[in-house]
Write an enzyme that holds these catalytic residues in place. Structure first.
Site, mmCIF file in Angstrom:
data_model
loop_
_atom_site.group_PDB
_atom_site.id
_atom_site.type_symbol
_atom_site.label_atom_id
_atom_site.label_comp_id
_atom_site.label_asym_id
_atom_site.label_seq_id
_atom_site.Cartn_x
_atom_site.Cartn_y
_atom_site.Cartn_z
ATOM 1 N N THR A 69 2.485 -74.047 -27.047
ATOM 2 C CA THR A 69 1.853 -73.069 -26.180
ATOM 3 C C THR A 69 0.494 -72.423 -26.684
ATOM 4 O O THR A 69 -0.632 -72.328 -26.303
ATOM 5 C CB THR A 69 2.781 -71.959 -25.670
ATOM 6 O OG1 THR A 69 4.050 -72.727 -25.097
ATOM 7 C CG2 THR A 69 2.188 -71.005 -24.406
ATOM 8 N N ASN A 146 5.963 -84.363 -20.184
ATOM 9 C CA ASN A 146 7.324 -83.821 -20.410
ATOM 10 C C ASN A 146 8.413 -84.287 -19.401
ATOM 11 O O ASN A 146 9.586 -84.366 -19.909
ATOM 12 C CB ASN A 146 7.176 -82.361 -20.524
ATOM 13 C CG ASN A 146 6.401 -81.611 -19.506
ATOM 14 O OD1 ASN A 146 5.363 -81.987 -19.324
ATOM 15 N ND2 ASN A 146 7.156 -80.657 -18.824
ATOM 16 N N ALA A 195 6.892 -78.343 -33.117
ATOM 17 C CA ALA A 195 7.775 -79.140 -34.207
ATOM 18 C C ALA A 195 9.207 -79.412 -33.291
ATOM 19 O O ALA A 195 9.884 -80.139 -33.691
ATOM 20 C CB ALA A 195 8.152 -78.044 -35.105
ATOM 21 N N HIS A 196 9.360 -78.546 -32.374
ATOM 22 C CA HIS A 196 10.802 -78.492 -31.963
ATOM 23 C C HIS A 196 11.027 -79.743 -30.922
ATOM 24 O O HIS A 196 12.234 -79.887 -30.401
ATOM 25 C CB HIS A 196 11.287 -77.061 -31.360
ATOM 26 C CG HIS A 196 10.698 -76.855 -30.037
ATOM 27 N ND1 HIS A 196 11.250 -77.061 -28.892
ATOM 28 C CD2 HIS A 196 9.406 -76.579 -29.516
ATOM 29 C CE1 HIS A 196 10.645 -76.380 -27.572
ATOM 30 N NE2 HIS A 196 9.464 -76.111 -28.178
ATOM 31 N N THR A 232 0.392 -63.905 -41.195
ATOM 32 C CA THR A 232 1.398 -64.546 -42.317
ATOM 33 C C THR A 232 1.887 -65.474 -42.010
ATOM 34 O O THR A 232 2.550 -65.540 -40.714
ATOM 35 C CB THR A 232 2.059 -63.392 -42.879
ATOM 36 O OG1 THR A 232 1.443 -62.358 -43.263
ATOM 37 C CG2 THR A 232 3.171 -63.956 -44.018
ATOM 38 N N CYS A 316 12.769 -74.995 -14.114
ATOM 39 C CA CYS A 316 13.504 -73.980 -13.883
ATOM 40 C C CYS A 316 13.154 -72.635 -14.733
ATOM 41 O O CYS A 316 13.498 -73.000 -15.925
ATOM 42 C CB CYS A 316 15.173 -74.422 -13.925
ATOM 43 S SG CYS A 316 16.151 -73.191 -13.585
HETATM 44 N N1 PLP Z 1 3.353 -78.977 -23.778
HETATM 45 C C1 PLP Z 1 4.226 -79.618 -23.443
HETATM 46 C C2 PLP Z 1 3.827 -81.209 -22.820
HETATM 47 C C3 PLP Z 1 5.459 -79.348 -23.520
HETATM 48 O O1 PLP Z 1 6.590 -80.089 -23.164
HETATM 49 C C4 PLP Z 1 5.762 -78.249 -24.284
HETATM 50 C C5 PLP Z 1 7.211 -77.699 -24.302
HETATM 51 O O2 PLP Z 1 7.932 -77.584 -23.453
HETATM 52 C C6 PLP Z 1 4.724 -77.250 -24.569
HETATM 53 C C7 PLP Z 1 3.245 -77.802 -24.256
HETATM 54 C C8 PLP Z 1 5.038 -75.808 -25.110
HETATM 55 O O3 PLP Z 1 5.391 -75.881 -26.523
HETATM 56 P P1 PLP Z 1 6.172 -74.755 -27.015
HETATM 57 O O4 PLP Z 1 7.456 -74.738 -26.630
HETATM 58 O O5 PLP Z 1 6.044 -75.168 -28.671
HETATM 59 O O6 PLP Z 1 5.404 -73.579 -26.930
#
Ligand code: PLP
Length: 377
Positions: A69, A146, A195-196, A232, A316
């Site tokens: 984000t 996504n 990363a997640h 930091t 959701c």
């Molecule tokens: N962009 C896409 C295509 C995503 O799937 C996501 C996460 O759902 C994000 C951005 C946002 O990433 P983060 O959760 O690391 O802020």
């Protein structure tokens, strides 16, 4: 619990956990000059090198952030603040993080068409670029969606932008660690990562930007990350980011695709499912499918009761279910869009997971919608 929601968050890889624990144990600030500080700095720089190597870029051009984000916001707002008369081109399939950053940038915008396979319509992009005269176009296009996993024609789009002296931001959050991501081959100016989504921790992301691409820092303070993102560094998160990425094995994507394909073929044998983006190039682990008459939220709950974690095709948030903008942009009917779920596999998924998820869906659907099961299958 069989976890099939990798596109929401992938489980942490053991290599990431190990690197994170080691980083947490250092307990020093990477800006400090003493040896503990230098050890903390090393965690950050090792991860930077790991990411740079993976995307064929230079470490100096990478800025660590708090996630995808923030990387999207830094690129889109940071670019528009320095461009004369910007106009942002993007589509309805972009992540809400991109949409919100565009909104916040205050720049003019143009909406691009999506085809029925969930891909950006390149001819619409070309036509809209031809109409632009005095403005500087900035395209924001994701590498992989996504919800559907559909891979977007980023390099092709970027070539069109180059001809107009425009810029391209690419949200590669869902792509990194799942398909090849090469900054040079894509030909874009900014790439966002998180990363997640590939087995690193939540709360760690990065932005790569091309040398010379305009980027105004959005978070000011102590001058970390070459003053492009003060604060930091989250050294354990960053260390987990790098270690997770380095742990992605070259044959992982092929295995994950086998798991996804098995799931889809088992489900399709018994149920009249509509699989979105099926004929387009997709991420190896993503399946977005709808079963007419069986609402997405109800499917998610039924699967959860059966011990399978999947997510609803509709976004959701804060308890409210909203119809998927992505499916609507593809021309899917409202009724069908409300009956979609996303099943996403990843690095730890097995063929058995696919079998069990398919079986659970078939059982749930046959109970919920009498007569849905295909006969003689
Ligand atoms: N962009 C896409 C295509 C995503 O799937 C996501 C996460 O759902 C994000 C951005 C946002 O990433 P983060 O959760 O690391 O802020």
């Amino acid at each position: 619990m069989i976890y099939c929601d990798y596109n929401a968050t992938a489980p942490l890889r053991p290599e990431a956990l190990e690197a994170m624990l080691a980083a947490l144990d250092i307990g020093a600030n990477p800006s400090s000059v003493h040896s503990a500080g230098r050890a903390a700095r090393k965690c950050v720089e090792t991860a930077r090198a790991q990411l740079a190597q993976k995307i064929g870029a230079r470490g100096e051009d990478i800025v660590f952030t708090s996630g995808g984000t923030e990387a999207n916001a830094l690129a889109l707002i940071g670019a528009t603040r320095l461009i004369d008369n910007p106009v942002i081109l993007s589509s309805d399939i972009e992540h809400p993080a991109v949409k919100a950053a565009i909104e916040q940038s205050g720049a003019k915008r143009r909406y691009l068409r999506i085809d029925s396979n969930g891909r950006l319509d390149i001819s619409d992009l070309a036509a809209q670029l031809a109409e632009i005269e005095d403005e500087t176009p900035l395209l924001s296009i994701m590498l992989a969606n996504n919800e559907t996993g559909v891979i977007q024609p980023v390099a092709e789009a970027a070539a069109l932008l180059r001809e107009k002296n425009g810029l391209v931001h690419c949200d590669a959050v869902q792509a990194l660690g799942k398909i090849n991501v090469n900054a040079g081959l894509l030909g874009v100016d900014y790439l966002s990562f998180s990363a997640h989504k590939f087995g690193g921790p939540q709360g760690a992301g990065a932005l790569w930007f091309r040398v010379g691409a305009p980027l105004k820092p959005q978070q000011l303070g102590g001058g970390q990350e070459r003053s492009l993102r003060s604060g930091t560094e989250n050294i354990s998160g960053i260390a987990g980011f790098g270690a997770a990425l380095a742990a992605v094995s070259p044959d992982e994507a092929e295995h994950v695709a086998k798991v996804r394909d098995l799931f889809e073929s088992l489900v399709s044998e018994r149920l009249p499912v509509k699989i979105f983006g099926k004929t387009a190039l997709r991420l190896p682990g993503t399946s977005n499918l709808a079963l007419e008459g069986f609402r997405g939220e109800t499917q998610v709950m039924a699967m959860d009761l059966a011990g399978i974690a999947v997510s609803s095709g509709s976004a959701c948030s804060s308890g409210k279910v909203k119809r998927s903008d992505v499916l609507m942009a593809m021309g899917v009917s409202e009724d069908m869009a409300e009956c979609a779920i996303r099943v996403s596999f990843g690095w730890a998924s097995t063929l058995e997971d696919a079998e069990r998820a398919a079986k659970a869906l078939i059982t749930a659907a046959s109970r919920a919608v009498p007569g849905l099961l295909k006969e003689n299958a």
